[in-house]
Design an enzyme around this catalytic site. Structure first.
Site, PDB file in Angstrom:
ATOM      1  N   GLY A  36       0.821  -1.217   0.000  1.00  0.00           N
ATOM      2  CA  GLY A  36       0.000   0.000   0.000  1.00  0.00           C
ATOM      3  C   GLY A  36       0.850   1.259   0.000  1.00  0.00           C
ATOM      4  O   GLY A  36       2.007   1.249   0.411  1.00  0.00           O
ATOM      5  N   ALA A  76      -4.862  -8.850   1.018  1.00  0.00           N
ATOM      6  CA  ALA A  76      -4.462 -10.243   0.775  1.00  0.00           C
ATOM      7  C   ALA A  76      -3.148 -10.257   0.017  1.00  0.00           C
ATOM      8  O   ALA A  76      -2.763  -9.256  -0.583  1.00  0.00           O
ATOM      9  CB  ALA A  76      -5.528 -10.974  -0.050  1.00  0.00           C
ATOM     10  N   SER A 118     -11.427 -14.013  -6.780  1.00  0.00           N
ATOM     11  CA  SER A 118     -10.641 -13.973  -8.014  1.00  0.00           C
ATOM     12  C   SER A 118     -11.111 -15.019  -9.008  1.00  0.00           C
ATOM     13  O   SER A 118     -11.558 -16.104  -8.623  1.00  0.00           O
ATOM     14  CB  SER A 118      -9.178 -14.252  -7.668  1.00  0.00           C
ATOM     15  N   TYR A 142      -2.630 -19.537  -4.320  1.00  0.00           N
ATOM     16  CA  TYR A 142      -3.336 -18.242  -4.292  1.00  0.00           C
ATOM     17  C   TYR A 142      -4.828 -18.457  -4.575  1.00  0.00           C
ATOM     18  O   TYR A 142      -5.698 -18.012  -3.804  1.00  0.00           O
ATOM     19  CB  TYR A 142      -2.723 -17.272  -5.318  1.00  0.00           C
ATOM     20  N   LYS A 146      -8.383 -18.107  -2.086  1.00  0.00           N
ATOM     21  CA  LYS A 146      -9.573 -17.312  -2.408  1.00  0.00           C
ATOM     22  C   LYS A 146     -10.831 -18.188  -2.378  1.00  0.00           C
ATOM     23  O   LYS A 146     -11.895 -17.752  -1.921  1.00  0.00           O
ATOM     24  CB  LYS A 146      -9.414 -16.645  -3.780  1.00  0.00           C
ATOM     25  N   LEU A 188       0.243  -8.353 -17.423  1.00  0.00           N
ATOM     26  CA  LEU A 188       0.609  -8.122 -18.829  1.00  0.00           C
ATOM     27  C   LEU A 188       0.801  -6.640 -19.183  1.00  0.00           C
ATOM     28  O   LEU A 188       1.862  -6.275 -19.708  1.00  0.00           O
ATOM     29  CB  LEU A 188      -0.471  -8.748 -19.744  1.00  0.00           C
ATOM     30  N   ARG A 218      -8.026 -13.229 -22.323  1.00  0.00           N
ATOM     31  CA  ARG A 218      -8.443 -12.889 -20.949  1.00  0.00           C
ATOM     32  C   ARG A 218      -9.508 -11.806 -21.011  1.00  0.00           C
ATOM     33  O   ARG A 218      -9.648 -11.089 -21.998  1.00  0.00           O
ATOM     34  CB  ARG A 218      -7.259 -12.349 -20.130  1.00  0.00           C
TER      35      ARG A 218
HETATM   36  C1  WQD Z   1      -2.297 -12.263 -18.931  1.00  0.00           C
HETATM   37  C2  WQD Z   1      -1.944 -12.963 -20.228  1.00  0.00           C
HETATM   38  C3  WQD Z   1      -0.045 -14.422 -20.064  1.00  0.00           C
HETATM   39  C4  WQD Z   1       2.974 -11.362 -19.414  1.00  0.00           C
HETATM   40  C5  WQD Z   1      -3.161 -13.273 -13.127  1.00  0.00           C
HETATM   41  C6  WQD Z   1      -3.437 -14.211 -12.010  1.00  0.00           C
HETATM   42  C7  WQD Z   1      -4.870 -14.164 -11.635  1.00  0.00           C
HETATM   43  C8  WQD Z   1      -5.329 -12.728 -11.373  1.00  0.00           C
HETATM   44  C9  WQD Z   1      -4.904 -11.794 -12.440  1.00  0.00           C
HETATM   45  C10 WQD Z   1      -5.410 -11.969  -9.098  1.00  0.00           C
HETATM   46  C11 WQD Z   1      -1.565 -14.433 -20.038  1.00  0.00           C
HETATM   47  C12 WQD Z   1       0.221 -13.288 -21.013  1.00  0.00           C
HETATM   48  C13 WQD Z   1       1.791 -12.041 -19.615  1.00  0.00           C
HETATM   49  C14 WQD Z   1       3.888 -11.263 -20.503  1.00  0.00           C
HETATM   50  C15 WQD Z   1       2.365 -12.522 -21.870  1.00  0.00           C
HETATM   51  N1  WQD Z   1      -4.759 -12.226 -10.162  1.00  0.00           N
HETATM   52  N2  WQD Z   1       1.508 -12.615 -20.813  1.00  0.00           N
HETATM   53  N3  WQD Z   1       3.537 -11.819 -21.693  1.00  0.00           N
HETATM   54  O1  WQD Z   1      -2.166 -14.895 -15.522  1.00  0.00           O
HETATM   55  O2  WQD Z   1      -4.278 -14.077 -16.666  1.00  0.00           O
HETATM   56  O3  WQD Z   1      -3.919 -13.655 -14.266  1.00  0.00           O
HETATM   57  O4  WQD Z   1      -3.536 -11.961 -12.743  1.00  0.00           O
HETATM   58  O5  WQD Z   1      -6.514 -12.314  -8.779  1.00  0.00           O
HETATM   59  O6  WQD Z   1      -5.045 -14.953 -10.537  1.00  0.00           O
HETATM   60  O7  WQD Z   1      -3.079 -15.531 -12.411  1.00  0.00           O
HETATM   61  O8  WQD Z   1      -2.584 -12.395 -15.850  1.00  0.00           O
HETATM   62  O9  WQD Z   1      -1.362 -10.439 -16.596  1.00  0.00           O
HETATM   63  O10 WQD Z   1      -0.052 -12.464 -15.845  1.00  0.00           O
HETATM   64  O11 WQD Z   1      -1.281 -12.562 -17.982  1.00  0.00           O
HETATM   65  O12 WQD Z   1       2.120 -13.022 -22.978  1.00  0.00           O
HETATM   66  O13 WQD Z   1       4.975 -10.652 -20.424  1.00  0.00           O
HETATM   67  O14 WQD Z   1      -0.772 -12.335 -20.756  1.00  0.00           O
HETATM   68  O15 WQD Z   1       0.506 -15.620 -20.554  1.00  0.00           O
HETATM   69  O16 WQD Z   1      -2.053 -15.132 -21.124  1.00  0.00           O
HETATM   70  P1  WQD Z   1      -3.207 -13.876 -15.646  1.00  0.00           P
HETATM   71  P2  WQD Z   1      -1.243 -11.910 -16.512  1.00  0.00           P
END
Ligand code: WQD
Length: 318
Positions: A36, A76, A118, A142, A146, A188, A218
Site C-alpha cells: 500500500g 491479501a 478472483s 493463491y 480465495k 501483462l 483474458r
Molecule cells: C495475462 C496474459 C499471459 C505477461 C493473473 C493471475 C490471476 C489474477 C490476475 C489476481 C496471459 C500473457 C503475460 C507477458 C504474456 N490475479 N503474458 N507476456 O495470468 O491471466 O492472471 O492476474 O486475482 O489470478 O493468475 O494475468 O497479466 O499475468 O497474464 O504473454 O509478459 O498475458 O501468458 O495469457 P493472468 P497476466
C-alpha cells in the site's frame, strides 16, 4: 455509511476508497502497507495493521466498534508464483486474515461484507465463458486461498447471518486517476509498458493456443469499473434479506495477448514486434466471464473498453 476498506491503500483498494469518498461515505482504511501507498488514500483514517498478526482480532474489534456499517475486504497476498513457493504463508495470510476479520465482525455485529475473490478460483476451465456455477478448481495456492475464503464467507452467512458478496475479479488493469496507478509490474499491461520504457521487446507466452490468433484470451476489466462494482455490491447487501452471493466481475468480452499488444502500440505510438516465447505453465487458453448474474442482480456492467484501460494505464505512468 461508514465503510472499512482493508487493503485500502493498494491499487484496487484505493480506487474503491476514492469512489466511496466521492459519494460522501466515511471511509476507514486498514492496510499493512506492504504494498500500500499512504498517499493514495487522501484523508481517510488509516489503521496500520496486518490482519494475520497476533493481536489483530482485538485491534479490529476496536476499529469496528466505531459504528462501522460494512467491510470491503481486499487485503491479501496475490502473487501466484509466490503462493506456489510459500503456500503455508499464503494460507496464514489470506485464510487466517479472513478468519480473524470474520470473527471480529461477528463479535461486533458488523454484518455486511464485500469479499475480494478472483477468477483464479476457476483454474483451467474448459468453457468459453465461466458462470459462477462453473466448477471451481484452482491450480495454485493463491486461487485455493480465495476459494476457501468464499467457503468461509458462505459458512458465516449460514451461521450468523452475515450478508456478503464475493466478487471474482478477472484481469484488472488501467487507472481511474494517475496517482492511483498500478505500480507493481506483475501483469501483462504493466509488464509491456515496462519493456517499452526499457527499450526491450515485450514477450508473448505462446502463439499456438486453440484461440483465434493463437495467444491466450483474458477478460480485462478497468479498475474503475471494478471499484464501482463494490459500491453496487454494498447496495445489494442493503437491499435484500440476508443475501449471500458470488459474482464474476469482468466485461464479458475476451481479448487476446496480441489484441492487447496492438492496443498498446496504438496508444503509445511505439511500433514493436513482440518476442514469441514458449507457453507459460498454468495459463488457461481462454478465461472470460459470463456477466449475466452481476448485470441482472446488481444492475452493474462494465462501461470501459480495452482502449480506455490501456490509455489510462499509460497516461498514469507518464
Ligand atoms: C495475462 C496474459 C499471459 C505477461 C493473473 C493471475 C490471476 C489474477 C490476475 C489476481 C496471459 C500473457 C503475460 C507477458 C504474456 N490475479 N503474458 N507476456 O495470468 O491471466 O492472471 O492476474 O486475482 O489470478 O493468475 O494475468 O497479466 O499475468 O497474464 O504473454 O509478459 O498475458 O501468458 O495469457 P493472468 P497476466
Amino acid at each position: 455509511m461508514k465503510v472499512l476498506v482493508t487493503g485500502g491503500a493498494g491499487y484496487i483498494g484505493s480506487h474503491v476508497v476514492r469512489l466511496l469518498q466521492q459519494r460522501g461515505d466515511q471511509v476507514l482504511v486498514l492496510d499493512d502497507m506492504s504494498a500500500g501507498v499512504p498517499a493514495r488514500i487522501g484523508d481517510a483514517v488509516a489503521h496500520h495493521l496486518d490482519l494475520a498478526a497476533p493481536g489483530a482480532h482485538d485491534a479490529l474489534v476496536s476499529i469496528l466498534r466505531n459504528d462501522v456499517d460494512a467491510v470491503i475486504h481486499l487485503a491479501a497476498r496475490k502473487k501466484v508464483g509466490e503462493s506456489v513457493e510459500l503456500p503455508e504463508w499464503y494460507y496464514a495470510q489470506n485464510v487466517g486474515g479472513l478468519a480473524t476479520l470474520l470473527s471480529a465482525m461477528r463479535d461486533t455485529s458488523v454484518n455486511r461484507l464485500v469479499f475480494s475473490s478472483s477468477a483464479a478460483t476457476y483454474g483451467m476451465p474448459d468453457v468459453p465463458a465461466v458462470t459462477e456455477d462453473t466448477p471451481c478448481a484452482p491450480i495454485n495456492p493463491y486461487g485455493e486461498t480465495k476459494l476457501v475464503g468464499e467457503w468461509m464467507v458462505a459458512d458465516a452467512a449460514r451461521a450468523w447471518g452475515l450478508r456478503a458478496a464475493n466478487l471474482r475479479y478477472f484481469n484488472v488493469a488501467g487507472a481511474g486517476w494517475p496517482d492511483l496507478a498500478d505500480t507493481a509490474v506483475a501483469n501483462l499491461i504493466p509488464i509491456v509498458f515496462a519493456a517499452l520504457k526499457a527499450n526491450t521487446v515485450p514477450i508473448v507466452f505462446g502463439n499456438d493456443y486453440p484461440t483465434p490468433d493463437g495467444s491466450c484470451v483474458r477478460d480485462y476489466v478497468h479498475v474503475l469499473d471494478l471499484a464501482d462494482a463494490h459500491l453496487s455490491a454494498l447496495s445489494y447487501l442493503d437491499r435484500e434479506d440476508r443475501p449471500h452471493s458470488t459474482f464474476n466481475v469482468g466485461t464479458g468480452t475476451g481479448s487476446s495477448v496480441f489484441e492487447v499488444l496492438a492496443e498498446v502500440a496504438r496508444v503509445t505510438g511505439v511500433d514493436f514486434t513482440p518476442d514469441i516465447q514458449d507457453r507459460r505453465a498454468g495459463d488457461p487458453p481462454y478465461l472470460a466471464a459470463d456477466v449475466t448474474r452481476i448485470r441482472e442482480t446488481l444492475g452493474w456492467s462494465a462501461t470501459k473498453t480495452l482502449h480506455d484501460i490501456v490509455d489510462s494505464a499509460w497516461s498514469a505512468i507518464q
